[in-house]
Motif scaffolding. Structure first.
Motif, PDB file in Angstrom:
ATOM      1  N   PHE A 119      50.498  21.459  88.694  1.00 24.91           N
ATOM      2  CA  PHE A 119      50.937  22.366  89.749  1.00 24.91           C
ATOM      3  C   PHE A 119      51.922  21.637  90.646  1.00 24.91           C
ATOM      4  O   PHE A 119      51.809  20.420  90.830  1.00 24.91           O
ATOM      5  CB  PHE A 119      49.740  22.836  90.589  1.00 24.91           C
ATOM      6  N   PRO A 120      52.865  22.351  91.230  1.00 22.67           N
ATOM      7  CA  PRO A 120      53.786  21.707  92.169  1.00 22.67           C
ATOM      8  C   PRO A 120      53.055  21.324  93.460  1.00 22.67           C
ATOM      9  O   PRO A 120      51.975  21.843  93.752  1.00 22.67           O
ATOM     10  CB  PRO A 120      54.839  22.786  92.423  1.00 22.67           C
ATOM     11  N   ALA A 121      53.664  20.441  94.229  1.00 22.25           N
ATOM     12  CA  ALA A 121      53.048  19.947  95.464  1.00 22.25           C
ATOM     13  C   ALA A 121      52.956  21.020  96.546  1.00 22.25           C
ATOM     14  O   ALA A 121      52.082  20.957  97.406  1.00 22.25           O
ATOM     15  CB  ALA A 121      53.828  18.745  95.990  1.00 22.25           C
ATOM     16  N   THR A 122      53.848  21.998  96.501  1.00 24.03           N
ATOM     17  CA  THR A 122      53.847  23.074  97.498  1.00 24.03           C
ATOM     18  C   THR A 122      53.753  24.426  96.799  1.00 24.03           C
ATOM     19  O   THR A 122      53.989  24.528  95.597  1.00 24.03           O
ATOM     20  CB  THR A 122      55.115  23.025  98.373  1.00 24.03           C
ATOM     21  N   SER A 123      53.445  25.451  97.556  1.00 18.69           N
ATOM     22  CA  SER A 123      53.211  26.773  96.965  1.00 18.69           C
ATOM     23  C   SER A 123      54.469  27.635  96.866  1.00 18.69           C
ATOM     24  O   SER A 123      54.385  28.795  96.466  1.00 18.69           O
ATOM     25  CB  SER A 123      52.153  27.519  97.777  1.00 18.69           C
ATOM     26  N   ASP A 124      55.615  27.087  97.188  1.00 17.22           N
ATOM     27  CA  ASP A 124      56.838  27.901  97.200  1.00 17.22           C
ATOM     28  C   ASP A 124      57.605  27.852  95.870  1.00 17.22           C
ATOM     29  O   ASP A 124      58.803  28.081  95.827  1.00 17.22           O
ATOM     30  CB  ASP A 124      57.742  27.481  98.359  1.00 17.22           C
ATOM     31  N   TRP A 125      56.895  27.594  94.785  1.00 19.47           N
ATOM     32  CA  TRP A 125      57.487  27.534  93.458  1.00 19.47           C
ATOM     33  C   TRP A 125      57.047  28.720  92.609  1.00 19.47           C
ATOM     34  O   TRP A 125      55.937  29.207  92.744  1.00 19.47           O
ATOM     35  CB  TRP A 125      57.027  26.273  92.727  1.00 19.47           C
TER      36      TRP A 125
END
Length: 111
Positions: free
Chosen positions: A12-18
């Motif tokens: 998962f990416p480090a932030t949720s804006d992906w």
């Protein structure tokens, strides 16, 4: 619409804006339906899908080549701030993506 595309079958990416694509087919769908992202984060090994023989390889590298051809074939203008990163644990696959995308982008911006 602008977005960032994270191509990885597990992480998962480090932030949720992906926008997360778990396979090459998912990534292709997002490009065709949401347009060109302004950033792509590539993984190389996409589960067992890159072992599929009938449809050919489906890796992050294969997606990078598909993406470049799609942009050229459809005469698409990339966002001015377009960028990419490779986070694959496969060192050879990661380097192949980096080299391909870097060379293609160099040619794209200097055309």
């Amino acid at each position: 619409m602008t977005y960032k595309l994270f191509l990885d079958d597990i992480r998962f990416p480090a932030t949720s804006d992906w926008t997360i694509a778990r396979s090459m087919d998912d990534a292709v769908w997002y490009i065709q339906n949401k347009g060109i992202p302004y950033f792509i984060a590539f993984d190389h090994d996409l589960a067992h899908e890159h072992y599929i023989i009938g449809d050919g390889e489906k890796t992050g590298y294969t997606f990078a080549k598909w993406f470049a051809n799609y942009v050229m074939d459809h005469d698409i203008t990339l966002p001015a701030n377009f960028g990419f990163d490779v986070h694959s644990m496969n060192p050879i696959g990661a380097e192949n993506i980096r080299q391909y995308m870097s060379q293609w982008l160099h040619n794209y911006w200097t055309k």
